[in-house]
Every structure is written in C-alpha cells, then in structure tokens.
Write a protein that holds these residues in place. Structure first.
Motif, mmCIF file in Angstrom:
data_model
loop_
_atom_site.group_PDB
_atom_site.id
_atom_site.type_symbol
_atom_site.label_atom_id
_atom_site.label_comp_id
_atom_site.label_asym_id
_atom_site.label_seq_id
_atom_site.Cartn_x
_atom_site.Cartn_y
_atom_site.Cartn_z
ATOM 1 N N GLU A 106 0.832 -1.194 0.000
ATOM 2 C CA GLU A 106 0.000 0.000 0.000
ATOM 3 C C GLU A 106 0.871 1.251 0.000
ATOM 4 O O GLU A 106 2.041 1.215 0.377
ATOM 5 C CB GLU A 106 -0.940 -0.003 1.203
ATOM 6 C CG GLU A 106 -0.263 -0.023 2.558
ATOM 7 C CD GLU A 106 -1.279 -0.173 3.680
ATOM 8 O OE1 GLU A 106 -1.414 0.786 4.462
ATOM 9 O OE2 GLU A 106 -1.911 -1.238 3.775
ATOM 10 N N TRP A 107 0.285 2.361 -0.443
ATOM 11 C CA TRP A 107 1.001 3.636 -0.446
ATOM 12 C C TRP A 107 -0.013 4.753 -0.271
ATOM 13 O O TRP A 107 -1.227 4.522 -0.319
ATOM 14 C CB TRP A 107 1.812 3.820 -1.731
ATOM 15 C CG TRP A 107 1.068 3.591 -3.009
ATOM 16 C CD1 TRP A 107 0.898 2.401 -3.658
ATOM 17 C CD2 TRP A 107 0.403 4.577 -3.819
ATOM 18 N NE1 TRP A 107 0.156 2.583 -4.806
ATOM 19 C CE2 TRP A 107 -0.156 3.898 -4.940
ATOM 20 C CE3 TRP A 107 0.235 5.958 -3.716
ATOM 21 C CZ2 TRP A 107 -0.875 4.562 -5.933
ATOM 22 C CZ3 TRP A 107 -0.485 6.627 -4.708
ATOM 23 C CH2 TRP A 107 -1.021 5.924 -5.796
ATOM 24 N N SER A 108 0.461 5.936 -0.042
ATOM 25 C CA SER A 108 -0.452 7.056 0.187
ATOM 26 C C SER A 108 -0.009 8.266 -0.609
ATOM 27 O O SER A 108 1.160 8.405 -0.991
ATOM 28 C CB SER A 108 -0.528 7.401 1.678
ATOM 29 O OG SER A 108 0.744 7.787 2.167
ATOM 30 N N TRP A 109 -0.979 9.151 -0.865
ATOM 31 C CA TRP A 109 -0.698 10.370 -1.616
ATOM 32 C C TRP A 109 -1.627 11.467 -1.110
ATOM 33 O O TRP A 109 -2.843 11.331 -1.161
ATOM 34 C CB TRP A 109 -0.920 10.134 -3.113
ATOM 35 C CG TRP A 109 -0.757 11.352 -3.958
ATOM 36 C CD1 TRP A 109 -1.747 12.056 -4.587
ATOM 37 C CD2 TRP A 109 0.467 12.023 -4.282
ATOM 38 N NE1 TRP A 109 -1.212 13.116 -5.271
ATOM 39 C CE2 TRP A 109 0.143 13.129 -5.108
ATOM 40 C CE3 TRP A 109 1.804 11.797 -3.943
ATOM 41 C CZ2 TRP A 109 1.110 13.993 -5.592
ATOM 42 C CZ3 TRP A 109 2.768 12.665 -4.436
ATOM 43 C CH2 TRP A 109 2.419 13.746 -5.255
ATOM 44 N N GLN A 110 -1.050 12.517 -0.562
ATOM 45 C CA GLN A 110 -1.782 13.693 -0.107
ATOM 46 C C GLN A 110 -2.983 13.311 0.772
ATOM 47 O O GLN A 110 -4.108 13.779 0.581
ATOM 48 C CB GLN A 110 -2.227 14.531 -1.310
ATOM 49 C CG GLN A 110 -1.049 15.107 -2.075
ATOM 50 C CD GLN A 110 -1.442 15.976 -3.242
ATOM 51 O OE1 GLN A 110 -2.579 15.941 -3.721
ATOM 52 N NE2 GLN A 110 -0.504 16.771 -3.736
ATOM 53 N N GLY A 111 -2.716 12.439 1.735
ATOM 54 C CA GLY A 111 -3.731 12.081 2.723
ATOM 55 C C GLY A 111 -4.647 10.940 2.328
ATOM 56 O O GLY A 111 -5.513 10.538 3.115
ATOM 57 N N GLU A 112 -4.489 10.390 1.122
ATOM 58 C CA GLU A 112 -5.307 9.270 0.685
ATOM 59 C C GLU A 112 -4.449 8.008 0.627
ATOM 60 O O GLU A 112 -3.292 8.063 0.201
ATOM 61 C CB GLU A 112 -5.932 9.540 -0.679
ATOM 62 C CG GLU A 112 -6.880 10.732 -0.674
ATOM 63 C CD GLU A 112 -7.528 10.945 -2.027
ATOM 64 O OE1 GLU A 112 -8.744 10.741 -2.143
ATOM 65 O OE2 GLU A 112 -6.797 11.318 -2.963
ATOM 66 N N GLN A 113 -5.030 6.898 1.041
ATOM 67 C CA GLN A 113 -4.283 5.645 1.118
ATOM 68 C C GLN A 113 -4.788 4.680 0.058
ATOM 69 O O GLN A 113 -5.989 4.488 -0.108
ATOM 70 C CB GLN A 113 -4.455 5.011 2.500
ATOM 71 C CG GLN A 113 -3.717 3.686 2.671
ATOM 72 C CD GLN A 113 -4.111 2.980 3.952
ATOM 73 O OE1 GLN A 113 -5.282 2.947 4.309
ATOM 74 N NE2 GLN A 113 -3.142 2.410 4.654
ATOM 75 N N VAL A 114 -3.852 4.070 -0.660
ATOM 76 C CA VAL A 114 -4.190 3.039 -1.644
ATOM 77 C C VAL A 114 -3.912 1.687 -1.014
ATOM 78 O O VAL A 114 -2.786 1.410 -0.574
ATOM 79 C CB VAL A 114 -3.374 3.215 -2.942
ATOM 80 C CG1 VAL A 114 -3.639 2.055 -3.899
ATOM 81 C CG2 VAL A 114 -3.726 4.543 -3.607
ATOM 82 N N TYR A 115 -4.946 0.864 -0.958
ATOM 83 C CA TYR A 115 -4.861 -0.451 -0.313
ATOM 84 C C TYR A 115 -5.184 -1.517 -1.355
ATOM 85 O O TYR A 115 -6.264 -1.525 -1.936
ATOM 86 C CB TYR A 115 -5.854 -0.513 0.847
ATOM 87 C CG TYR A 115 -5.946 -1.853 1.535
ATOM 88 C CD1 TYR A 115 -4.950 -2.289 2.405
ATOM 89 C CD2 TYR A 115 -7.041 -2.692 1.320
ATOM 90 C CE1 TYR A 115 -5.039 -3.518 3.039
ATOM 91 C CE2 TYR A 115 -7.144 -3.912 1.963
ATOM 92 C CZ TYR A 115 -6.137 -4.328 2.812
ATOM 93 O OH TYR A 115 -6.230 -5.544 3.439
#
Length: 276
Positions: A130-139
């Motif tokens: 998983e990773w995140s970008w500008q406060g959003e998390q990709v799961y």
C-alpha cells in the motif's frame, strides 16, 4: 537585449535530470509520474552515468521537485511548486494491469455516494504494498486475475462499474463500506435507472452466496419482494446463515428467506431516505 539560452549540457545536474524526466514522462503519456524501472536509461543519457543519475534523484527529492509515491515510483513537481496530480491518475501509472478500483471510491466516482473515501481499495493480480498520496491511502487486495472484472471502460483508470462496486462492498469488511452506505448506493442506482437485470447478471458472475443473500435482502427492503425474486436462485445450497452486515457478529433475528442474521436495524438501512 535577447536572453541567452543555456544549453542543456551546461545546466546543473539536477536541472538536467528534471528536464529529462519531464520529457520522458510526457513521451510515455503518464506525466507527472516517473517509473525508475522504465526511465533510468533516459535519465542516464542526460546525466552521463548511473551514479550521477542517483545523485540527481537525491537532489530532486531533497528540494521537493520529485516526490516518492512508493519504491521506484515518483511524481514530478509542477513548475510553480507542489503537485496537482490526481491520485487515480498516479494509481493507473504505477499499478500493473489487470487491476480494479472498487468499493467506496468506485461508488463515489460513479455518483452512487457523496462520501469521500480516503482509503482507495484496489483489486490487483499480485501482492502489492500500500502507499499514500496527499492524505489518501491506496490499499491493494490480491485477487485472481479472473476475479478482476467489471471496469467502466478501456480508457483511463480502471474503475469498477456500479454493480461490481456494490458487490465488493457486501463481500468483506476490508472494503470499508458500511451496510447503510451500500444500501444508499443501491437506492441511488435504482433511482438513476440502472437495470436490475444488470445487477442480477453481475451477482451471478460474482458467485458468492453470502453476497447474493445480503444483496437480495437489501433489494427486497429497498425495492420490494418482486424485484428481489431473481436473487433467490443465487443464495447457494448451504443452510448456514451468514451475517447481514459483515462488520458485526452473526447474531440477531434470522431471516429464513435470505438465510441471514439481521444483525443491524433495518431502519438504519433506510435512514438515508429521511436524512438526505
């Protein structure tokens, strides 16, 4: 007096690298995303060596012109500073196909939810971090390739069609959409004219009895018994009851038609009709 254009070869190392990465990302039609596995040779051509390329990457990361998304993937900063890159565009560039953005984010993207889901659930054919970008998390949820189906269309990020997103919401608590939110999405889908046959067809392909039962119960509650009748054939052969809401224990009144434990107040599933 005319300004003097400094040749690219005479510019500082980091600047040469930044220009090369911009050109490469544009040429690959994934600007502003940099993928090191694919872009390093072009970067080496600009810097002169792999060592100098790594030096340039460190400088660009330190001064904010390059932001790491995950290992091997970066986003280029805009000339004015910062980045306005959309998460879904980044996701599309860094996630191997087949994949599918589903559950809450797909409901929002297709107009079936007003909620903003900061956790973006993605079905993927392999195990991905998983990773995140500008406060959003990709799961990422690892899935067999033949289970990754139902995207809206061939262009842009692979977003699940409404019926597929609804089914995933009912499948597993990891997808992060509550049963009341899913009930509202079904209600909206019916109001905007999604054919019920479309939902039945997708449910048949999904081949998960627990999901079929939950969906049948909700369709009956929201639309009526006649509308829910096609789902009766999809309940599976097992007589073991399943929880209506996967977020709560399997207790509560037993519904013998759908073989579910009604472990959530039905009024909560209709609350959106009175609260907007």
């Amino acid at each position: 007096m005319a300004s003097t254009v400094i040749p690219l070869s005479d510019r500082p190392l980091a600047e040469r690298a930044f220009i090369a990465l911009n050109r490469r990302a544009n040429a690959q039609r994934r600007y502003p995303v940099v993928l090191l596995d694919e872009d390093m040779e072009a970067l080496d051509d600009s810097t002169g060596s792999r060592r100098r390329s790594h030096d340039a990457l460190r400088q660009l990361t330190a001064d904010g012109r390059l932001r790491q998304v995950r290992r091997g993937a970066y986003v280029l900063g805009a000339p004015t500073g910062g980045s306005d890159a959309r998460l879904l565009a980044i996701l599309d560039a860094v996630t191997p196909r087949p994949y599918l953005v589903t559950a809450g984010r797909a409901l929002a993207e297709t107009g079936l939810s007003d909620q903003h889901f900061f956790r973006v659930v993605v079905l993927a054919a392999g195990r991905l971090a998983e990773w995140s970008w500008q406060g959003e998390q990709v799961y990422y949820v690892e899935s067999a390739p033949n289970r990754i189906w139902g995207e809206l269309g061939p262009d842009g990020p692979a977003i699940a069609r409404p019926e597929r997103a609804i089914l995933d919401c009912l499948a597993d608590r990891r997808f992060g959409v509550s049963l009341p939110q899913t009930a509202e999405a079904i209600d909206r889908a019916m109001r905007i004219g999604m054919p019920l046959s479309q939902l039945v067809k997708a449910t048949r392909r999904y081949e998960t009895a627990a999901v079929s039962r939950r969906l049948g119960f909700l369709v009956e509650l929201l639309v009526g018994a006649d509308a829910a009748a096609p789902f009766l054939r999809l309940r599976g052969a097992s007589n073991k009851y399943v929880p209506l809401s996967p977020f709560q224990p399997a207790k509560g009144p037993a519904d013998s038609t759908w073989r579910v434990h009604v472990n959530i107040e039905p009024e909560l599933l209709l609350a959106h009709r009175t609260t907007g």
